[in-house]
Structures are given as C-alpha cells and as structure tokens.
Design an enzyme around this catalytic site. Structure first.
Site, PDB file in Angstrom:
ATOM      1  N   LEU A  26     -20.207 -27.729  26.963  1.00  0.00           N
ATOM      2  CA  LEU A  26     -19.156 -26.793  26.571  1.00  0.00           C
ATOM      3  C   LEU A  26     -19.756 -25.402  26.591  1.00  0.00           C
ATOM      4  O   LEU A  26     -20.936 -25.219  26.265  1.00  0.00           O
ATOM      5  CB  LEU A  26     -18.636 -27.103  25.163  1.00  0.00           C
ATOM      6  CG  LEU A  26     -17.861 -28.401  24.925  1.00  0.00           C
ATOM      7  CD1 LEU A  26     -17.520 -28.534  23.447  1.00  0.00           C
ATOM      8  CD2 LEU A  26     -16.595 -28.447  25.766  1.00  0.00           C
ATOM      9  N   ASP A  27     -18.949 -24.407  26.958  1.00  0.00           N
ATOM     10  CA  ASP A  27     -19.411 -23.033  26.882  1.00  0.00           C
ATOM     11  C   ASP A  27     -19.823 -22.710  25.451  1.00  0.00           C
ATOM     12  O   ASP A  27     -19.292 -23.274  24.483  1.00  0.00           O
ATOM     13  CB  ASP A  27     -18.307 -22.059  27.305  1.00  0.00           C
ATOM     14  CG  ASP A  27     -18.001 -22.132  28.792  1.00  0.00           C
ATOM     15  OD1 ASP A  27     -18.820 -22.682  29.549  1.00  0.00           O
ATOM     16  OD2 ASP A  27     -16.936 -21.621  29.191  1.00  0.00           O
ATOM     17  N   ARG A  28     -20.725 -21.771  25.324  1.00  0.00           N
ATOM     18  CA  ARG A  28     -21.224 -21.389  24.002  1.00  0.00           C
ATOM     19  C   ARG A  28     -20.090 -20.989  23.059  1.00  0.00           C
ATOM     20  O   ARG A  28     -20.095 -21.324  21.872  1.00  0.00           O
ATOM     21  CB  ARG A  28     -22.225 -20.237  24.155  1.00  0.00           C
ATOM     22  CG  ARG A  28     -22.833 -19.774  22.843  1.00  0.00           C
ATOM     23  CD  ARG A  28     -23.837 -18.662  23.080  1.00  0.00           C
ATOM     24  NE  ARG A  28     -24.439 -18.227  21.839  1.00  0.00           N
ATOM     25  CZ  ARG A  28     -25.353 -17.269  21.745  1.00  0.00           C
ATOM     26  NH1 ARG A  28     -25.759 -16.649  22.836  1.00  0.00           N
ATOM     27  NH2 ARG A  28     -25.856 -16.930  20.581  1.00  0.00           N
TER      28      ARG A  28
ATOM     29  N   THR B  45     -16.977 -21.925  23.125  1.00  0.00           N
ATOM     30  CA  THR B  45     -15.955 -22.961  22.987  1.00  0.00           C
ATOM     31  C   THR B  45     -16.363 -23.952  21.909  1.00  0.00           C
ATOM     32  O   THR B  45     -17.520 -24.372  21.852  1.00  0.00           O
ATOM     33  CB  THR B  45     -15.746 -23.702  24.312  1.00  0.00           C
ATOM     34  OG1 THR B  45     -15.404 -22.761  25.335  1.00  0.00           O
ATOM     35  CG2 THR B  45     -14.647 -24.738  24.212  1.00  0.00           C
TER      36      THR B  45
END
Length: 321
Positions: free
Chosen positions: A146-148, A150
């Site tokens: 997951l993106d940081r 998110t």
C-alpha cells in the site's frame, strides 16, 4: 573475546531447511536470517565459504532444498537504531491493528503515514517493525503493498507456501481488493470502468510519478459511487490490476482527483477539505476477499474507515465545505 564496544557475536549453528524455506535463494535466506547485517557482509560470507550447505561451498544463486543443512556462521548483528523499528509504541500499535491472524498469515490495518517497508530515505517500515516486534517469527513477508499515505488492509505471509499461494491469486486476479476514496466533484451516473495504461517514471529527486500513457502497462479500475455531497463524492474503487498509484492517477485522468492527494490532486479542493479536518490522503483499503492458502475457503476481511475520515464525511453531510 569481543570488545564491549562491539555488538555481541553469535555462535555458529546448523539449520535444517524445511518446506517453507525450500526454493528460495541462499542469499535472500541469509538476509532474512541476519536482519541487521549489511548486505555486503552477507555476500562476503558466501564468497569466503563461511556459509555452507551440506558441508559444501555454494554460490549466492543456490536455491535451498528441503532437508539441506545450512551452516550459519557467527556474526555480529547491529542493534536496531534508536527510534527505529524496535520502538515499543510502534510495536504496540501494530499488534493492536491486526484484523486477522492464523498460523499462515495475518492481515493488518495499516495506518496512514507508515511505509510498508524501509527505503527511499526511511530507515524502517511496517514489515521491519513487525519483525522487530516478533524476533522469534521465522518468516514474515509482505504479500502486496500500500502507498505510504494509504491506510487499510495489508496481508503479511507467515509461511513461504502461503506467500506463493497468495502471489498466485494476485497474478490470476483471484483476490478482490476494494478501497474507499473521496473525490472532487459530483459523480455523474453509476459505476464506471477506467482502463487506461499507466507509465511510471522516477524524477531526479527519486520521487516516483505515474501518468496515463499509451506506452505504459495495462491498468483497470472500477469506480462505484456510494455517497454524494455538493462538492465531493465517496466512491468504492475495485482494482483489476495493481499498478503504482493506480487509483489516484485514474481518478485524476477523469477529472475527479482524490481528496488530500498532494501529488495528483487539486490544491484548492485539498484546502477546502483541510478546513474540514482532512490531514491526509482520503484513500483506505477497506475490503479484502481471497482464498485462504491453507484452508482453501474464501476469507473476507473488512477494515472500517478511520475515525478522522468518518469525521470529514460527517462535516460534508452537514453541508460544510
């Protein structure tokens, strides 16, 4: 005898390879075993014959087989840096965020602002912190990312066989991942499929940027409207592919950038949402549906919206903007 100024030196030991470690390269196995030893030293041990398999020297590319006996040499392992993955508050927060766990895997509700792994100027991430919290765990690996910025459901495999099975489900499109995202503007119509290729590039600063480009990789996202507000809409995003920043770039491309997105978003819209208390990207991995790698049955995991995102929706519902 080691000097007190140096980290303690471990003892040489023998390790018999089980089915969970079979098939992986010896260098990767060593880097996971000696988590705080520099990569350069791992390869030095291999070149020098300090690591042996079945009493013989091996190359870094050797793949372990079940039943192999590995000699693990004594090494000095540097302690985790102060403020790094060993911090007690981080460990407690991660343990409290676990949504599901069994002997094969765990699903954690990742908080926004925490990278899934170290790198790009970060000394640690979620996986390093989790390993520090569970030093006795023989295997902990990210199944996906997951993106940081998110938050939400993230799977960590506790067995190599589980990791292989879950990666296969991702490859075959057998894992459903649903996100909740707040976007700019009123959404017109019902569900919409966005299928535009994406190309990733890296700026001189090291920052990753993604854009719609015919020469890029295939990407598909399905957006389903859930709630409508005068100046914003809450959507469910369903991923058919898992490209970097896919949801955010697809939303930007159709004129509905995500709220709080400082890379692909609308600064004016972000400022309006900030006045409602939004201090982060409004993107949350809310739902996972996949086949359990051991039990063979469907496993459904849900993570409700974080309280700070719910409050933003309450303000919008009340007519604030």
């Amino acid at each position: 005898m080691d000097s007190p100024s140096h980290p303690p030196r471990s003892q040489a030991r023998q390790y018999t390879v089980g089915p969970e470690d079979a098939g992986q390269r010896i260098d990767n196995f060593l880097m996971r075993t000696f988590k705080n030893v520099p990569k350069s030293h791992v390869y030095k041990m291999l070149r020098g014959g300090e690591v042996r398999v079945n009493k013989g020297r091996i190359k870094a590319t050797y793949r372990l087989a079940a039943g192999d006996v590995v000699r693990l040499p004594p090494v000095r392992q540097e302690p985790a840096p102060a403020g790094g993955p060993g911090r007690a508050p981080v460990r407690r927060d991660l343990e409290d965020a676990i949504l599901y766990e069994d002997p094969a895997l765990l699903v954690i509700n990742k908080p926004a602002g925490l990278a899934v792994h170290g790198g790009s100027g970060l000394s640690y991430g979620l996986i390093e912190s989790l390993r520090a919290a569970r030093p006795e765990a023989p295997f902990l690996e990210l199944v996906h990312r997951l993106d940081r910025d998110t938050s939400g459901c993230l799977i960590v495999a506790k067995k190599r066989s589980a990791l292989r099975s879950l990666h296969e489900q991702l490859r075959l499109g057998q894992m459903d991942k649903h996100y909740l995202v707040l976007v700019r503007g009123a959404w017109r119509g019902g569900a919409r499929q966005v299928s535009t290729p994406l190309r990733k590039s890296v700026l001189r600063s090291g920052e990753r940027m993604v854009q719609v480009d015919a020469s890029g990789k295939e990407a598909a996202t399905r957006f389903v409207p859930l709630r409508a507000f005068p100046q914003a809409s809450l959507l469910r995003a369903e991923l058919d592919t898992g490209r970097t920043h896919q949801i955010r770039v697809h939303l930007q491309s159709i004129g509905h950038p995500a709220a709080g997105d400082d890379k692909y978003g609308d600064p004016d819209f972000n400022q309006r949402m900030a006045r409602l208390g939004l201090k982060r990207l409004f993107l949350h991995a809310a739902h996972l549906n996949f086949i359990h790698p051991v039990k063979g049955e469907r496993l459904l995991i849900d993570a409700g919206l974080p309280a700070e995102l719910e409050k933003v929706l309450e303000h919008l519902e009340g007519g604030s903007a």
